[in-house]
Design a protein around this motif. Structure first.
Motif, PDB file in Angstrom:
ATOM      1  N   TYR A 172      14.114-125.024 -64.718  1.00  0.00           N
ATOM      2  CA  TYR A 172      13.276-124.597 -63.599  1.00  0.00           C
ATOM      3  C   TYR A 172      11.872-125.194 -63.691  1.00  0.00           C
ATOM      4  O   TYR A 172      11.230-125.447 -62.674  1.00  0.00           O
ATOM      5  CB  TYR A 172      13.210-123.071 -63.543  1.00  0.00           C
ATOM      6  CG  TYR A 172      14.527-122.433 -63.190  1.00  0.00           C
ATOM      7  CD1 TYR A 172      15.127-122.681 -61.959  1.00  0.00           C
ATOM      8  CD2 TYR A 172      15.199-121.621 -64.100  1.00  0.00           C
ATOM      9  CE1 TYR A 172      16.359-122.113 -61.645  1.00  0.00           C
ATOM     10  CE2 TYR A 172      16.427-121.054 -63.783  1.00  0.00           C
ATOM     11  CZ  TYR A 172      16.995-121.300 -62.562  1.00  0.00           C
ATOM     12  OH  TYR A 172      18.211-120.750 -62.244  1.00  0.00           O
ATOM     13  N   ILE A 175      12.099-128.627 -62.166  1.00  0.00           N
ATOM     14  CA  ILE A 175      12.159-128.523 -60.706  1.00  0.00           C
ATOM     15  C   ILE A 175      10.769-128.302 -60.122  1.00  0.00           C
ATOM     16  O   ILE A 175      10.367-128.954 -59.148  1.00  0.00           O
ATOM     17  CB  ILE A 175      13.109-127.379 -60.290  1.00  0.00           C
ATOM     18  CG1 ILE A 175      14.557-127.769 -60.547  1.00  0.00           C
ATOM     19  CG2 ILE A 175      12.916-127.023 -58.810  1.00  0.00           C
ATOM     20  CD1 ILE A 175      15.562-126.691 -60.217  1.00  0.00           C
ATOM     21  N   GLY A 189      16.832-125.188 -56.934  1.00  0.00           N
ATOM     22  CA  GLY A 189      16.344-124.161 -57.844  1.00  0.00           C
ATOM     23  C   GLY A 189      16.705-122.766 -57.374  1.00  0.00           C
ATOM     24  O   GLY A 189      17.099-121.903 -58.167  1.00  0.00           O
ATOM     25  N   GLU A 212      20.399-122.105 -58.012  1.00  0.00           N
ATOM     26  CA  GLU A 212      20.656-121.840 -59.427  1.00  0.00           C
ATOM     27  C   GLU A 212      20.147-120.462 -59.834  1.00  0.00           C
ATOM     28  O   GLU A 212      20.759-119.790 -60.672  1.00  0.00           O
ATOM     29  CB  GLU A 212      19.995-122.927 -60.288  1.00  0.00           C
ATOM     30  CG  GLU A 212      20.652-124.296 -60.173  1.00  0.00           C
ATOM     31  CD  GLU A 212      22.068-124.310 -60.723  1.00  0.00           C
ATOM     32  OE1 GLU A 212      22.381-123.485 -61.605  1.00  0.00           O
ATOM     33  OE2 GLU A 212      22.868-125.142 -60.273  1.00  0.00           O
ATOM     34  N   LEU A 213      19.042-120.010 -59.233  1.00  0.00           N
ATOM     35  CA  LEU A 213      18.563-118.648 -59.490  1.00  0.00           C
ATOM     36  C   LEU A 213      19.603-117.615 -59.069  1.00  0.00           C
ATOM     37  O   LEU A 213      19.825-116.618 -59.751  1.00  0.00           O
ATOM     38  CB  LEU A 213      17.250-118.397 -58.747  1.00  0.00           C
ATOM     39  CG  LEU A 213      15.983-119.029 -59.314  1.00  0.00           C
ATOM     40  CD1 LEU A 213      14.820-118.830 -58.343  1.00  0.00           C
ATOM     41  CD2 LEU A 213      15.629-118.416 -60.666  1.00  0.00           C
ATOM     42  N   SER A 247      24.240-128.178 -63.296  1.00  0.00           N
ATOM     43  CA  SER A 247      22.792-128.075 -63.532  1.00  0.00           C
ATOM     44  C   SER A 247      22.267-129.333 -64.222  1.00  0.00           C
ATOM     45  O   SER A 247      21.201-129.857 -63.864  1.00  0.00           O
ATOM     46  CB  SER A 247      22.484-126.842 -64.394  1.00  0.00           C
ATOM     47  OG  SER A 247      22.893-125.661 -63.744  1.00  0.00           O
TER      48      SER A 247
END
Length: 231
Positions: free
Chosen positions: A23, A26, A56, A59-60, A200
């Motif tokens: 993160y 990103i 991002g 993926e969260l 990822s």
């Protein structure tokens, strides 16, 4: 899966360290390109920022970190947040493709196809939202926009547009990660750390090469501007 407490703690610490790197990268890429957009006002920088933030955000949702830290009191939003994130990923990826590769000029037919795909993807999101949010689970539809963007990059690269080389390389990694993820979900590959985090990892590699593609594109535009001024 049963593991010892020691193994679980070591795994959790390692995982959150990797999340921080992921993160963090990103945010760094997004902030840098946001500054570039403010400085030179080229839309590909803005689309790149929105695409990165969408990745991002997805993926969260996928890792559960979003629900854990950002919206713990909103379980209803958590039901369809990942669907919204995936829609944004596909839409901004295609808009970035259009802008970076100057598709309208280099491949007018593909430009129309990309715009139709963007409209169709948004339409599917609205249908899922209004009729059945369980349809958000049909993640395989993201293969459509991915393949179109990848094919567009290959086609324009063959035509001789140099910035497309890094674009194609970046999407090659993403396409590989997507295939590994789908194969793992279908049971064709055994679940392991590499296969679970493959998408990822490939997102990170793609972001790096897309950044190179943007830099290449800026150099090409600068050279064209200098040649036009000399003429």
């Amino acid at each position: 899966m049963l593991r010892s407490v020691k193994w679980f703690i070591e795994y959790a610490l390692s995982e959150y360290l990797l999340f921080g790197v992921f993160y963090g990268m990103i945010l760094v890429f997004a902030f840098y390109n946001l500054l570039m957009f403010v400085a030179i006002r080229q839309r590909q920088h803005l689309y790149y920022v929105l695409y990165n933030l969408s990745v991002g955000f997805y993926e969260l949702c996928n890792d559960g970190i979003g629900y854990q830290y950002l919206w713990p009191n909103s379980p209803a939003w958590n039901e369809y947040a990942y669907g919204f994130a995936l829609c944004c990923v596909s839409v901004f990826a295609l808009m970035f493709t259009n802008s970076l590769l100057v598709v309208k000029k280099n491949a007018p037919g593909l430009y129309k196809l990309i715009n139709v795909t963007i409209a169709a993807r948004i339409g599917f999101f609205l249908v899922c939202l209004l009729l059945n949010i369980q349809w958000f689970n049909y993640k395989f539809i993201e293969a459509g926009p991915l393949c179109i963007a990848f094919y567009t990059g290959v086609y324009i690269l063959i035509k001789g547009y140099k910035p497309a080389r890094f674009f194609v390389l970046g999407y090659s990694f993403l396409f590989t990660g997507f295939i590994i993820k789908i194969s793992t979900n279908l049971g064709w590959l055994s679940l392991s750390g590499i296969s679970y985090y493959s998408l990822s990892i490939c997102f990170i590699l793609e972001m790096v090469f897309l950044a190179f593609a943007i830099g290449d594109n800026v150099r090409v535009l600068k050279k064209e501007k200098e040649n036009a001024q000399r003429a």
